[in-house]
Design an enzyme around this catalytic site. Structure first.
Site, PDB file in Angstrom:
ATOM      1  N   LYS A 188       7.974  51.387 -41.022  1.00 57.95           N
ATOM      2  CA  LYS A 188       8.168  52.712 -40.429  1.00 57.95           C
ATOM      3  C   LYS A 188       8.777  52.544 -39.037  1.00 57.95           C
ATOM      4  CE  LYS A 188       6.026  55.543 -37.802  1.00 57.95           C
ATOM      5  NZ  LYS A 188       7.176  56.137 -37.115  1.00 57.95           N
ATOM      6  N   SER A 242       2.020  51.343 -28.187  1.00 58.47           N
ATOM      7  CA  SER A 242       1.059  51.524 -27.092  1.00 58.47           C
ATOM      8  C   SER A 242      -0.344  51.047 -27.497  1.00 58.47           C
ATOM      9  CB  SER A 242       1.001  52.996 -26.709  1.00 58.47           C
ATOM     10  OG  SER A 242       0.489  53.748 -27.781  1.00 58.47           O
ATOM     11  N   GLU A 263       0.858  44.273 -31.200  1.00 57.89           N
ATOM     12  CA  GLU A 263       1.550  43.956 -29.940  1.00 57.89           C
ATOM     13  C   GLU A 263       1.537  45.238 -29.133  1.00 57.89           C
ATOM     14  OE1 GLU A 263       2.420  41.067 -29.192  1.00 57.89           O
ATOM     15  OE2 GLU A 263       2.650  40.044 -31.116  1.00 57.89           O
ATOM     16  N   CYS A 297       7.461  45.834 -23.113  1.00 58.08           N
ATOM     17  CA  CYS A 297       6.002  45.667 -23.009  1.00 58.08           C
ATOM     18  C   CYS A 297       5.654  44.585 -21.994  1.00 58.08           C
ATOM     19  CB  CYS A 297       5.397  45.376 -24.374  1.00 58.08           C
ATOM     20  SG  CYS A 297       6.243  44.072 -25.251  1.00 58.08           S
ATOM     21  N   GLU A 395       0.174  51.376 -17.434  1.00 65.70           N
ATOM     22  CA  GLU A 395       1.523  51.056 -17.911  1.00 65.70           C
ATOM     23  C   GLU A 395       2.409  52.292 -17.752  1.00 65.70           C
ATOM     24  OE1 GLU A 395       2.220  50.428 -22.221  1.00 65.70           O
ATOM     25  OE2 GLU A 395       3.360  48.662 -21.636  1.00 65.70           O
TER      26      GLU A 395
HETATM   27  P1  NAD Z   1       3.364  54.812 -29.818  1.00 64.45           P
HETATM   28  O1  NAD Z   1       2.494  53.615 -29.736  1.00 64.45           O
HETATM   29  O2  NAD Z   1       2.696  56.101 -30.087  1.00 64.45           O
HETATM   30  O3  NAD Z   1       4.463  54.604 -30.988  1.00 64.45           O
HETATM   31  C1  NAD Z   1       4.842  53.353 -31.518  1.00 64.45           C
HETATM   32  C2  NAD Z   1       4.963  53.459 -33.034  1.00 64.45           C
HETATM   33  O4  NAD Z   1       3.698  53.850 -33.591  1.00 64.45           O
HETATM   34  C3  NAD Z   1       5.951  54.534 -33.513  1.00 64.45           C
HETATM   35  O5  NAD Z   1       6.582  54.092 -34.686  1.00 64.45           O
HETATM   36  C4  NAD Z   1       5.050  55.716 -33.838  1.00 64.45           C
HETATM   37  O6  NAD Z   1       5.599  56.602 -34.764  1.00 64.45           O
HETATM   38  C5  NAD Z   1       3.839  55.005 -34.409  1.00 64.45           C
HETATM   39  N1  NAD Z   1       2.593  55.783 -34.345  1.00 64.45           N
HETATM   40  C6  NAD Z   1       2.228  56.714 -33.435  1.00 64.45           C
HETATM   41  N2  NAD Z   1       1.003  57.199 -33.714  1.00 64.45           N
HETATM   42  C7  NAD Z   1       0.570  56.572 -34.829  1.00 64.45           C
HETATM   43  C8  NAD Z   1      -0.624  56.628 -35.602  1.00 64.45           C
HETATM   44  N3  NAD Z   1      -1.626  57.436 -35.296  1.00 64.45           N
HETATM   45  N4  NAD Z   1      -0.727  55.816 -36.687  1.00 64.45           N
HETATM   46  C9  NAD Z   1       0.257  54.975 -37.013  1.00 64.45           C
HETATM   47  N5  NAD Z   1       1.429  54.878 -36.326  1.00 64.45           N
HETATM   48  C10 NAD Z   1       1.584  55.662 -35.251  1.00 64.45           C
HETATM   49  O7  NAD Z   1       4.238  54.893 -28.526  1.00 64.45           O
HETATM   50  P2  NAD Z   1       5.076  56.140 -27.934  1.00 64.45           P
HETATM   51  O8  NAD Z   1       4.320  57.414 -28.098  1.00 64.45           O
HETATM   52  O9  NAD Z   1       6.419  56.076 -28.526  1.00 64.45           O
HETATM   53  O10 NAD Z   1       5.139  55.759 -26.403  1.00 64.45           O
HETATM   54  C11 NAD Z   1       4.011  55.989 -25.579  1.00 64.45           C
HETATM   55  C12 NAD Z   1       3.760  54.810 -24.688  1.00 64.45           C
HETATM   56  O11 NAD Z   1       3.604  53.636 -25.467  1.00 64.45           O
HETATM   57  C13 NAD Z   1       4.864  54.428 -23.737  1.00 64.45           C
HETATM   58  O12 NAD Z   1       4.836  55.147 -22.576  1.00 64.45           O
HETATM   59  C14 NAD Z   1       4.591  52.991 -23.471  1.00 64.45           C
HETATM   60  O13 NAD Z   1       3.635  52.870 -22.464  1.00 64.45           O
HETATM   61  C15 NAD Z   1       4.026  52.503 -24.762  1.00 64.45           C
HETATM   62  N6  NAD Z   1       4.974  51.744 -25.605  1.00 64.45           N
HETATM   63  C16 NAD Z   1       4.826  50.426 -25.625  1.00 64.45           C
HETATM   64  C17 NAD Z   1       5.679  49.682 -26.401  1.00 64.45           C
HETATM   65  C18 NAD Z   1       5.542  48.209 -26.452  1.00 64.45           C
HETATM   66  O14 NAD Z   1       6.444  47.528 -26.919  1.00 64.45           O
HETATM   67  N7  NAD Z   1       4.429  47.663 -26.004  1.00 64.45           N
HETATM   68  C19 NAD Z   1       6.691  50.286 -27.137  1.00 64.45           C
HETATM   69  C20 NAD Z   1       6.801  51.681 -27.106  1.00 64.45           C
HETATM   70  C21 NAD Z   1       5.923  52.393 -26.329  1.00 64.45           C
END
Ligand code: NAD
Length: 495
Positions: A188, A242, A263, A297, A395
């Protein structure tokens, strides 16, 4: 609803973008709500994508299970490697197109997507193409009459949930090792950046992979991602994103005790000691936080500088930041920084900047959005920050850095480790003994000595504490995508 649209990219490249789900080597409609994918530099809609419902997740998992049991786990490992090698070659052929797609929906400079993300993706597929037939176990003599051997077997169906900051590279990090080990995948992509993952499916078809080995489901995290993490017939979830979402996924994975790799977030420190090569330290500290619009990250978003070189460091850091303050549309020549991913992220970063000002940090550079259109943020430097400030503790995931001074080695190690995160850390010193002592004491999954941000497909990537569980890349990913089977053999026919 159409299943693809023709897109003309700003750099003249034209291609056909799939807009629906990829299950069992077929393009199929999504049952969930559609969603818009935007160009973060213009805020314009690029395309509407169909979302996968929990029923679609079921269909993909059934296809992946069938492909795992009947086909992919049964063929010779060298044949799996040959498929991965074919994919690597197709990525190489299409690298300019795929880099353009990632630049378009992510907002990152095209040249960065081409030279960093696409090179890495190609290397990762080649690395695991070569690794597929080199996965070995151990043989152990347990007594004079008995021995045991250990086989590394695939896990089964792997759900893979990836973020938007390195769309195609994160796909490569997850898909290549999983397939090399004999697993099948349901991936996904992030809802902000699903385009290159869907294009990747065309390469899967062209490479001739058996049906069901790779399935890609665009969709919203709380619908598609959640259904995948909860699914009882998924054996593993590999996630990057996140820490709060990582926690949700861990809870969902508990239903059938799925294997997990997480991660997650970071608040990684850089430490500049008094004997550091200051010019080099400034260069690396700058790229450590500002590369990829601060959306990494491992971004080193806290910098601790020894008090004796603090003022000099600040002057030089502002100079280097000014030189790199070339913000613009992802396809413009000579830019260093593109747009942040979304309106939400832009607003979130601006609210952190306001918190920094309110908490009394000294703003040295930036501190505002850039321009009136697009999700741009000026590179932002705060000095004289203290450990309790929000911008030091949380973060931000944007081009915002918090710099402060320290007096002693013990003090700075305590500050570095005083965080729920433990992803990465950088340190700058010419004293070889100190470098290794401090590297040992830092609570981080990755430490850089006199550099920052380095990663390599052969080296494990992952964090301590709330930054994650497990490791990606290198031989470590082969462990993460296999399970051990111990076979005990009795050689003594009399007992
Ligand atoms: P997120 O963690 O919500 O999204 C990452 C992935 O997880 C996306 O594919 C999303 O669709 C999926 N996801 C979201 N909720 C889910 C759930 N309940 N169950 C399964 N999958 C789910 O991140 P975001 O909302 O795009 O960004 C928010 C914060 O996350 C950013 O501000 C940043 O701090 C952090 N972030 C970190 C990384 C990293 O590489 N560590 C990458 C993106 C965002």
């Amino acid at each position: 609803m159409t299943s693809s649209v023709r897109i003309s990219l700003p750099n003249g490249i034209q291609y056909t973008q799939p807009t629906c789900l990829f299950i069992d080597n077929k393009w199929v409609p999504g049952d969930s709500d559609t969603f818009s994918v935007l160009n973060p530099a213009s805020e314009d809609e690029i395309v509407t994508i169909q979302g996968a419902s929990s029923t679609n997740v079921d269909q993909a998992v059934i296809a992946a299970r069938r492909a795992f049991e009947g086909v992919w786990s049964e063929i010779a490992a060298s044949e799996r490697g040959a498929f991965l090698y074919k994919i690597a070659e197709l990525i190489k052929r299409d690298r300019e197109l795929i880099a353009s797609i990632d630049a378009l929906d992510n907002g990152k400079p095209y040249t960065a997507a081409l030279n960093i993300d696409l090179d890495e993706a190609w290397n990762v597929f080649r690395y695991y193409a070569g690794a597929a037939d080199k996965i070995t176990g151990q043989t152990i003599e347990t007594s004079p009459a008995k021995l045991a051997y250990v086989m590394q077997e695939p896990l089964g169906v792997c759900g893979q949930i990836i973020p938007w900051n390195y769309p195609f590279m994160m796909l490569a990090w997850k898909v290549a090792p999983a397939l090399a080990c004999g697993n099948t995948v349901v991936l996904k992509p992030a809802e902000q950046t699903p385009l290159s993952a869907l294009y990747f499916c065309e390469l899967v078809l062209e490479a001739g992979l058996p049906a069901g080995v790779v399935n890609v489901l665009p969709g919203i995290g709380s619908i598609t991602g959640s259904a995948l993490a909860l699914h009882e017939d998924v054996d593993k979830i590999a996630f990057t994103g996140s820490t709060p979402t990582g926690r949700e996924i861990m809870k969902a994975a508990a239903s059938n005790l799925k294997n997990i790799t997480l991660e997650c977030g970071g608040k990684s420190p850089s430490v500049v000691f008094e004997d550091a090569d200051l010019e080099q330290a400034v260069k690396w500290c700058h790229s450590g936080i500002m590369d990829n619009q601060g959306q990494i990250c491992t971004s080193t978003s806290r910098i601790y500088v020894h008090e004796s070189v603090y003022d000099d460091f600040l002057t030089r850091f502002v100079d280097v930041t000014k030189k790199h303050d070339k913000i613009g549309d992802q396809f413009s020549e000579g830019i260093y920084q593109g747009a942040q991913i979304s309106d939400i992220q832009q607003q979130r970063i601006l609210s952190f900047i306001e918190a920094g000002k309110k908490d009394g940090a000294r703003l040295l550079y930036g501190g505002t959005r850039h321009g009136q259109k697009g999700y741009f943020i000026k590179p932002t430097i705060f000095a004289d920050t203290t450990e309790s400030m929000k911008i030091v503790r949380e973060e931000i995931f944007g081009p915002v850095v918090a710099i402060s001074k320290f007096s002693t080695q013990g003090e700075v190690i305590r500050k570095c480790n005083d965080s729920p995160y433990g992803l990465a850390a950088a340190l700058f010193t010419e004293n070889v003994r100190r470098a290794h002592i401090v590297a040992r004491k830092l609570q981080a999954g990755m430490v850089w000595i006199n550099s920052s941000g380095d990663s390599h497909y052969g080296i494990p990537f992952g964090g301590y504490k709330s930054s994650g569980i497990g490791r990606e890349l290198g031989q470590y990913a082969l462990d993460a995508y296999t399970q051990s089977k111990a076979v005990h053999v009795n050689l003594d026919s009399a007992s």
